[in-house]
Design a protein around this motif. Structure first.
Motif, PDB file in Angstrom:
ATOM      1  N   ALA A  27       0.856  -1.187   0.000  1.00  0.00           N
ATOM      2  CA  ALA A  27       0.000   0.000   0.000  1.00  0.00           C
ATOM      3  C   ALA A  27       0.887   1.230   0.000  1.00  0.00           C
ATOM      4  CB  ALA A  27      -0.897   0.000   1.231  1.00  0.00           C
ATOM      5  N   LYS A  28       0.449   2.267  -0.686  1.00  0.00           N
ATOM      6  CA  LYS A  28       1.209   3.521  -0.724  1.00  0.00           C
ATOM      7  C   LYS A  28       0.220   4.661  -0.921  1.00  0.00           C
ATOM      8  CE  LYS A  28       5.049   5.897  -0.857  1.00  0.00           C
ATOM      9  NZ  LYS A  28       5.862   6.009   0.362  1.00  0.00           N
ATOM     10  N   GLY A  29       0.350   5.699  -0.120  1.00  0.00           N
ATOM     11  CA  GLY A  29      -0.559   6.841  -0.262  1.00  0.00           C
ATOM     12  C   GLY A  29      -1.999   6.417  -0.027  1.00  0.00           C
ATOM     13  N   ALA A  30      -2.838   6.596  -1.051  1.00  0.00           N
ATOM     14  CA  ALA A  30      -4.243   6.187  -0.925  1.00  0.00           C
ATOM     15  C   ALA A  30      -4.535   4.958  -1.780  1.00  0.00           C
ATOM     16  CB  ALA A  30      -5.158   7.340  -1.315  1.00  0.00           C
ATOM     17  N   GLN A  31      -3.465   4.208  -2.110  1.00  0.00           N
ATOM     18  CA  GLN A  31      -3.638   3.014  -2.950  1.00  0.00           C
ATOM     19  C   GLN A  31      -3.242   1.760  -2.187  1.00  0.00           C
ATOM     20  OE1 GLN A  31      -2.783   2.845  -7.156  1.00  0.00           O
ATOM     21  NE2 GLN A  31      -4.892   3.538  -6.855  1.00  0.00           N
ATOM     22  N   ALA A  39      -5.234  -2.913  -8.216  1.00  0.00           N
ATOM     23  CA  ALA A  39      -5.064  -1.701  -7.393  1.00  0.00           C
ATOM     24  C   ALA A  39      -6.429  -1.213  -6.906  1.00  0.00           C
ATOM     25  CB  ALA A  39      -4.384  -0.620  -8.208  1.00  0.00           C
ATOM     26  N   TYR A  40      -6.465  -0.764  -5.662  1.00  0.00           N
ATOM     27  CA  TYR A  40      -7.697  -0.233  -5.077  1.00  0.00           C
ATOM     28  C   TYR A  40      -7.433   1.186  -4.574  1.00  0.00           C
ATOM     29  CZ  TYR A  40      -9.020  -5.164  -4.805  1.00  0.00           C
ATOM     30  OH  TYR A  40      -9.298  -6.473  -5.098  1.00  0.00           O
ATOM     31  N   THR A  41      -8.427   2.040  -4.697  1.00  0.00           N
ATOM     32  CA  THR A  41      -8.375   3.339  -4.028  1.00  0.00           C
ATOM     33  C   THR A  41      -8.952   3.125  -2.636  1.00  0.00           C
ATOM     34  OG1 THR A  41      -8.682   4.491  -6.105  1.00  0.00           O
ATOM     35  CG2 THR A  41      -9.200   5.721  -4.113  1.00  0.00           C
ATOM     36  N   ASP A  42      -8.172   3.496  -1.641  1.00  0.00           N
ATOM     37  CA  ASP A  42      -8.567   3.210  -0.267  1.00  0.00           C
ATOM     38  C   ASP A  42      -9.396   4.359   0.305  1.00  0.00           C
ATOM     39  OD1 ASP A  42      -8.843   2.314   2.271  1.00  0.00           O
ATOM     40  OD2 ASP A  42      -6.704   2.291   2.776  1.00  0.00           O
ATOM     41  N   LEU A  43     -10.669   4.111   0.535  1.00  0.00           N
ATOM     42  CA  LEU A  43     -11.554   5.136   1.118  1.00  0.00           C
ATOM     43  C   LEU A  43     -11.807   4.862   2.599  1.00  0.00           C
ATOM     44  CD1 LEU A  43     -14.232   5.291  -1.747  1.00  0.00           C
ATOM     45  CD2 LEU A  43     -12.269   6.796  -1.433  1.00  0.00           C
ATOM     46  N   PHE A  44     -11.035   3.976   3.193  1.00  0.00           N
ATOM     47  CA  PHE A  44     -11.300   3.610   4.587  1.00  0.00           C
ATOM     48  C   PHE A  44     -10.050   3.711   5.472  1.00  0.00           C
ATOM     49  CE2 PHE A  44     -13.587   0.319   7.462  1.00  0.00           C
ATOM     50  CZ  PHE A  44     -14.234   1.333   8.138  1.00  0.00           C
ATOM     51  N   ALA A  45      -8.867   3.765   4.849  1.00  0.00           N
ATOM     52  CA  ALA A  45      -7.616   4.035   5.568  1.00  0.00           C
ATOM     53  C   ALA A  45      -7.364   3.093   6.751  1.00  0.00           C
ATOM     54  CB  ALA A  45      -7.597   5.499   6.050  1.00  0.00           C
ATOM     55  N   GLY A 384     -12.850  -1.366  -7.628  1.00  0.00           N
ATOM     56  CA  GLY A 384     -11.530  -0.856  -7.214  1.00  0.00           C
ATOM     57  C   GLY A 384     -11.566   0.213  -6.141  1.00  0.00           C
ATOM     58  N   PHE A 385     -12.644   0.239  -5.325  1.00  0.00           N
ATOM     59  CA  PHE A 385     -12.715   1.210  -4.221  1.00  0.00           C
ATOM     60  C   PHE A 385     -13.029   0.468  -2.921  1.00  0.00           C
ATOM     61  CE2 PHE A 385     -13.759   3.616  -8.011  1.00  0.00           C
ATOM     62  CZ  PHE A 385     -12.991   4.764  -7.855  1.00  0.00           C
ATOM     63  N   LEU A 386     -12.221   0.729  -1.888  1.00  0.00           N
ATOM     64  CA  LEU A 386     -12.466   0.104  -0.578  1.00  0.00           C
ATOM     65  C   LEU A 386     -13.143   1.121   0.324  1.00  0.00           C
ATOM     66  CD1 LEU A 386      -8.953  -1.549  -0.019  1.00  0.00           C
ATOM     67  CD2 LEU A 386     -10.984  -2.589  -1.067  1.00  0.00           C
ATOM     68  N   LEU A 387     -14.293   0.758   0.869  1.00  0.00           N
ATOM     69  CA  LEU A 387     -14.924   1.643   1.848  1.00  0.00           C
ATOM     70  C   LEU A 387     -15.453   0.828   3.018  1.00  0.00           C
ATOM     71  CD1 LEU A 387     -18.117   1.216   1.138  1.00  0.00           C
ATOM     72  CD2 LEU A 387     -17.792   3.115  -0.399  1.00  0.00           C
TER      73      LEU A 387
END
Ligand code: PLP
Length: 424
Positions: A27-31, A39-45, A384-387
């Motif tokens: 994982a890096k940044g918001a990915q 690859a996923y965009t991380d909306l939950f951190a 590709g979005f994690l929430l």
């Protein structure tokens, strides 16, 4: 055996409905990347933890440098520079006269210790917390958690805990509407104290913005009105900033949206951008109520975690992450409110900064759309979005990404959300 098979056989996950079917390898940044390269965009951190981004290079560099010097010797047996420096910094950046920190490892531990401190200082034994709240998984923190969904089968819990209705305006427990309610829910704390307690209350405990309870965001004036009642009874204001802290809501601590001075503040999650660390900070005279033998933690204030936290806070200041959270949150909130006009399943959009909840309901009676929320989470993952999903009825989509996320990624997420809702 692969990772998922080993989890099934050897990791106790019986307490979650399902572990997300993603094997996270990087994982890096918001990915976030799965082992299949997706690859996923991380909306939950990581549940609102990596606020400065996954594997933030400056945080990692500070942790690595500390590791070469000292990993552990026990911060409460010896003096450790990283812990001293971090405590000094926290005294500077937390609101009001909060000054002395006790460091632990996780949020529940911080809340549990702070409850002990509140009792020692006030010589009182009771607590009032909010309905729908979540404060951790230890016995004392479950005792103050106002949600049977988290407590079932774990009792008996501590006596002396009462639960006051929260400022959940979308489902106002008093059937009133803000602002004509004139903050009745805050003023009504007087009645809870009168009829639910033995007049022996040490502290009122609240998440300034409720996380697990569904991003329940009190209106302006709420905590000022609460504080008036507390001051009248000499009760401490104890804010649980485990989830709402570290820039999540557009200020370093969410309570700074209201003009009140907390007596005790607990923090964890975002404090060290993923390194395990927590703390509770109190005014000097409150902190000094502990006597020898009252408290300690073997790993608390771990030097590597403290060094990471210091670099994390420095990064926050350099990159103005709180302002970033506020600005991006405003744009995202606007886009989600627009989407709400087109999507009847969206009952409410609320939050502050990048702590946003989208409450899904089936009808005008606000029947919680719990299954739909679970489906949306899965559909978003496929895109590709994690929430996250939370709320008392599991019908609130939680958008709590790393604060460094790009604005464009957030707007892409709203487009994806629209597609997912339309496909239900
Ligand atoms: C407001 C709040 N308090 C306490 C906790 C417990 O933190 P931990 O899981 O680190 O013990 C959480 C965790 O989600 C939380 O959101």
């Amino acid at each position: 055996m692969n990772t998922i098979e080993k989890y099934k056989k050897y990791v106790n996950t019986a307490f979650v409905k399902a572990v997300e079917p993603v094997v996270v390898t990087k994982a890096k940044g918001a990915q976030v990347w799965g082992e299949d390269g997706k690859a996923y965009t991380d909306l939950f951190a990581g549940i609102s933890v990596v606020n400065a981004g996954h594997c933030n290079s400056e945080v990692i560099a500070a942790a690595k440098a500390q590791m070469d010097q000292l990993v552990h010797c026990c911060t409460y047996v010896y003096h450790v520079p990283a812990a001293a420096d971090l405590a000094e910094k926290l005294a500077q950046v937390t609101p009001g006269r909060l000054q002395k920190t006790f460091f632990g490892n996780g949020g529940a531990e911080a809340n549990e210790g702070a409850m002990r401190l509140a009792k020692q200082f006030t010589k009182r034994q009771e607590f009032v917390s909010l309905q729908g709240s979540f404060h951790g998984r230890s016995l004392a923190t479950l005792s103050i958690t106002g949600n049977c969904g988290r407590k079932r089968g774990g009792g008996p819990y501590l006596t002396g805990c009462s639960y006051h209705p929260a400022a959940y305006c979308y489902r106002c427990p008093y059937d009133k509407a803000y602002p004509s309610c004139d903050l009745y829910c805050a003023r009504d704390l007087e009645r809870t104290l009168q009829f639910e307690t033995a007049d022996n209350v040490a502290a009122f405990i609240a998440e300034p913005v409720m996380g697990e309870g569904g991003i329940v965001t009190p209106p302006p004036g709420y905590f000022e009105a609460i504080k008036q009642v507390l001051d009248h009874h000499g009760i401490l204001l104890f804010v649980d900033e485990v989830q709402s802290g570290f820039g999540r809501t557009g200020k370093l601590f969410a309570i700074q949206h209201w003009d009140v001075e907390p007596d005790i503040l607990t923090m964890a999650k975002g404090i060290a951008d993923g390194f395990p660390l927590s703390g509770f900070i109190a005014r000097e005279e409150i902190a000094d109520a502990f006597r020898p033998g009252d408290h300690l933690s073997t790993f608390g204030g771990n030097p590597v975690s403290c060094a990471a936290a210091l670099a994390n806070i420095a990064y926050f200041e350099k990159e103005k992450l709180c302002d970033q959270s506020a600005a991006k949150g405003q744009v995202l909130m606007g886009a989600l409110k627009d989407l709400q006009k087109r999507q009847p399943l969206i009952g409410d959009v609320r939050g502050l900064g990048l702590m946003i909840g989208v409450e899904l309901v089936r009808d005008a009676k606000k029947t919680p759309a719990t299954e739909e929320a679970a489906k949306v989470k899965n559909l978003m993952r496929e895109r590709g979005f994690l929430l996250g999903v939370g709320g008392t009825w599991g019908n609130v989509l939680r958008i709590q990404p790393p604060l460094i996320i790009g604005q464009a990624d957030l707007l892409k997420a709203v487009d994806a959300l629209e597609e997912c809702l339309a496909s239900l």
